[in-house]
Each structure stands twice: as C-alpha cells, then as structure tokens.
Design a protein around this motif. Sequence first.
Motif, PDB file in Angstrom:
ATOM      1  N   GLN A  69      31.677  57.098  12.802  1.00 42.59           N
ATOM      2  CA  GLN A  69      32.180  56.378  11.754  1.00 42.59           C
ATOM      3  C   GLN A  69      32.344  57.565  10.555  1.00 42.59           C
ATOM      4  N   SER A  70      32.413  58.624  10.878  1.00 43.08           N
ATOM      5  CA  SER A  70      32.501  59.724   9.929  1.00 43.08           C
ATOM      6  C   SER A  70      33.909  60.301   9.962  1.00 43.08           C
ATOM      7  N   VAL A  71      34.473  60.866   8.883  1.00 39.17           N
ATOM      8  CA  VAL A  71      35.595  61.774   8.704  1.00 39.17           C
ATOM      9  C   VAL A  71      34.928  63.191   8.156  1.00 39.17           C
ATOM     10  N   GLU A  84      39.371  52.774   3.170  1.00 35.84           N
ATOM     11  CA  GLU A  84      39.677  51.365   3.455  1.00 35.84           C
ATOM     12  C   GLU A  84      39.609  51.134   4.882  1.00 35.84           C
ATOM     13  N   VAL A  85      39.239  52.022   6.011  1.00 37.88           N
ATOM     14  CA  VAL A  85      39.061  51.683   7.326  1.00 37.88           C
ATOM     15  C   VAL A  85      37.528  51.968   7.331  1.00 37.88           C
ATOM     16  N   GLY A  86      36.575  52.114   6.597  1.00 34.03           N
ATOM     17  CA  GLY A  86      35.404  52.158   6.847  1.00 34.03           C
ATOM     18  C   GLY A  86      34.812  53.746   7.386  1.00 34.03           C
ATOM     19  N   LEU A  87      35.450  54.629   6.911  1.00 34.03           N
ATOM     20  CA  LEU A  87      35.053  55.789   7.425  1.00 34.03           C
ATOM     21  C   LEU A  87      34.247  56.507   6.344  1.00 34.03           C
ATOM     22  N   TYR A  88      33.154  57.387   6.753  1.00 36.01           N
ATOM     23  CA  TYR A  88      32.211  57.925   5.771  1.00 36.01           C
ATOM     24  C   TYR A  88      32.609  59.396   5.643  1.00 36.01           C
ATOM     25  N   PRO A  89      32.681  59.844   4.244  1.00 35.44           N
ATOM     26  CA  PRO A  89      32.943  61.232   3.995  1.00 35.44           C
ATOM     27  C   PRO A  89      31.741  62.128   4.677  1.00 35.44           C
ATOM     28  N   ILE A 196      45.200  57.957  10.183  1.00 35.50           N
ATOM     29  CA  ILE A 196      43.904  57.126  10.213  1.00 35.50           C
ATOM     30  C   ILE A 196      44.161  55.875  11.254  1.00 35.50           C
ATOM     31  N   GLU A 197      45.002  55.135  10.835  1.00 37.49           N
ATOM     32  CA  GLU A 197      45.077  53.695  11.670  1.00 37.49           C
ATOM     33  C   GLU A 197      45.005  54.023  13.033  1.00 37.49           C
ATOM     34  N   LYS A 198      45.784  54.845  13.515  1.00 33.55           N
ATOM     35  CA  LYS A 198      45.863  55.352  15.149  1.00 33.55           C
ATOM     36  C   LYS A 198      44.445  55.808  15.575  1.00 33.55           C
ATOM     37  N   THR A 199      43.798  56.543  14.804  1.00 30.37           N
ATOM     38  CA  THR A 199      42.634  57.031  15.220  1.00 30.37           C
ATOM     39  C   THR A 199      41.271  56.165  15.019  1.00 30.37           C
ATOM     40  N   LYS A 203      43.636  48.714  10.178  1.00 31.85           N
ATOM     41  CA  LYS A 203      45.000  48.616   9.588  1.00 31.85           C
ATOM     42  C   LYS A 203      44.545  49.026   8.048  1.00 31.85           C
ATOM     43  N   ILE A 204      45.545  49.708   7.400  1.00 33.95           N
ATOM     44  CA  ILE A 204      45.332  50.006   6.034  1.00 33.95           C
ATOM     45  C   ILE A 204      46.240  48.926   5.294  1.00 33.95           C
TER      46      ILE A 204
END
Length: 423
Positions: A69-71, A84-89, A196-199, A203-204
């Motif tokens: 869940q990280s980017v 917005e999609v719950g990814l952690y920096p 991001i939506e595809k990955t 949905k944003i």
Amino acid sequence: MEIVKTFGKYVDRWCETSSEKARWLLKTGWEAQNLKFRLVPDRRLNKSDQYMAGLMMNVMLQPLKHAEQSVLVSVFTPCELMQEVGLYPYNVESFSCYLAGSQAERAFLQSAEDSGLSETLCSYHKTFIGAAESGLLPKPRCIVYTNLACDANLLTFQRLAELYHIPLFAIDVPSGRNEDNIKYVAEQLRNLALFIEKTTGRKIEEESLRTRLDRSRRTLKNYNMFQNQRADKYIPSDLVSPLYSGMTNNILLGTQAEEKYTEMLLQEIRKAPAKKGKHIYWMHTIPFWSDAVKEALLLKEEAQIVGCELAQVADITKTSDDPYEEMAMRLVYHALNGPISRRIEAGIQHAKEAGADGAVWFNHWGCKHTLGGSRIAKKRFEEAGIPMLILDGDGCDRSHGGEGQTSTRLGAFLEMLGDNDYE
C-alpha cells in the motif's frame, strides 16, 4: 534516537545473510523509538514538535508494515492523489535520513558505489539505492516522481523501477512560469490520477480531491503565518524538527495530521516568550548527526534554527478552483524550479519573515544546484542585510562531515552575529 542506533548498527550486518531479518530488526527498532516518542517525549520541545516526531516516525514505518500500500515518491511530488486511494508515501530522502539516524547508512553507501554509482551522486539517493538493492527495503506498489529539484531523481527512480519491476510515472515540470506550463503539468496530473486508479483499482473522486486541496491550502497558510509570527519569539529548536517540516509540508500535505500540526504551531506561537539569542534561517538540508552543529544550535538559547527552506517551497498566492491546476501551480511556481535566483529570493523573503539574524547555505555534497549557487546566494543575502555562512558538508554521509572545519566556521559565524548588528 538511542533505541534506533542500538538496532540500526546491526541492520547492514544482517542484510548480508537475511534481508527479511534485517528489515524486521529495523522495523522493530523504529517501533520501539515511536513508543518512546509517545510515552517519554522530549519535553525540551514544544508539543507540536513532539507530535511531529511521532507523526514522521509513522511515515517511515508504514512502508515497512504495508509495502503493498506504499508509493515511492520524490520529495516534491504532490501526494494528495495518492492519499485519496490510501497509498502511503515512501520517500527517498526522508528514509535515508532515518537510516543515517540509525547509523546504518555507511554500508549501503559503499554498496551503491561498488555497484558503479558515482561518489558525487547525492548520498540520500545512494543510501536508498544501496538499501533497496541489498533487499532491506520492501517492494512498493508503484513509483511517482518529478524532475524537481534534484538531477539524481532521473537515475534513481528508473533504476528502482527496474529493480522492483513496478510501474513508474514521471512528472515533467518545465522551468518557465506561464499558463501553458501550468496546463501542461495539470494534464500530466490528470493522467497520474488515471495511472493511480489503474494501479490500485480505486477511484479518485474530484470533489473529495478538491476538499483535500482546500486542506493543503489552509495548511500552507498556517505554516507561513507561524513563520511570520516567530520573528520576535523564542521557540526551542532541535536539528530534526525543521527537516520534519520540510518533509511533511510536502509528502503529507493534504492530510488532517499535517493540518493539525500547523494548528498546534499557531496555538503555541501566541504563548511563546520573547526572542532569545540569534535566529538562523537554514538553506537546504541539515546535517542533524553532526556534533559540531549540535554544539552550536541544538536547543540553544544563544542561537536557534528558525526555518528551513525545504518547508517553504510553495507560492501560496497561486490558487485555482481546479485541484489539478492548483497542484500544477505548486510545481511550476516551486521555489527550486528554474534559475537559482528564484530559490535565493524565496529564501531571503522567508528568512526576513522569520526574523533571521543570519542564514546558512549548506553545500550538501553531490547537490549541484546548491553548490553552483552558493556564491551568488551569499552576495544576494548580504545585499539584503542578512549575513550568510556557506557551510560545506553532507546531510547523510558522515564520511564527508569535516567536523573540525564545521565547528570552527559555524562558531565564528555565530560569534560574529553576536558581536555585530548587521543592518
């Protein structure tokens, strides 16, 4: 950070035999430090900085706990879309700072150089690459980065995308400040939303994103208001809190936690006592590990760091009803985008607002933009009435420290500020 150091010194050693075991050890050490932040905070600091220490440690822990869940991001990537999609920096510079704080950076730096990376490449990037290629750092979901403001980004993120075999999105930010470039970057950000939506398969929603951008705007205004109000105030300062602000005002911008931090700052500044000692504005990264810098500036009434340029890179006067255009404006009008004169003028403005008696331009080894602009910066700052010290060193790699020279030059600079009124 004593708990972190105890665990950190074994991390690189264990990487040689079991990267998963080393990662568990690193996570355990950082969790122990985070528990200490909650139960036994550093009471020499204000509540806001105590809060930020725990918040920043959580940022470091999330990728270790929830890698899927990280980017992975560069420091100036607008992260509202990922939030917005719950990814952690998962940020290169901040993660490498913590590895350096854990005294685990040297082996990873050496590993990166042994693999063919130049000694002159930024040590933050080399540390992260060495740790990733050793297996210490987990595989993120994807990578998003910009060409701001470090040329190492172009090498680092491509290399990591190949290492992890994950999708990558690059944001190109032209240096020209005009409407065409704002539209160009905004269109890239709309494409980033689709990426991001595809990955993630999530949905944003634009209305939710707009609400988040409103929060980002309030947060930046709060922070600038705080900086403006501290000119005649005394606030105890360590060497990491200004860096925390630089990280969180970028990678956590848009979160409720970051807005809460700036609200705490504003509450505290109203009650802060009158100014004590000298105010120092710091340009670029801070060598928080340096004993010489600690001796001069760590929680000293005689002199305090009252701001770091990395926390004030956005032009808060540029806004838009379109969230994508507003994020694009933040990039196009970024203080470190384009010629060095933009960065210098922004630094002078913010130093004056914070009541700086002097400024330090830190020539971080490997940062060509900073090294190349140092002499121009010194001339411009001093013409504006702010004496400047150009200090050579490395924010991450202790082997480039030069502690004796740092102690002598920084001590002499602070003594000069104390002896003279520089108007």
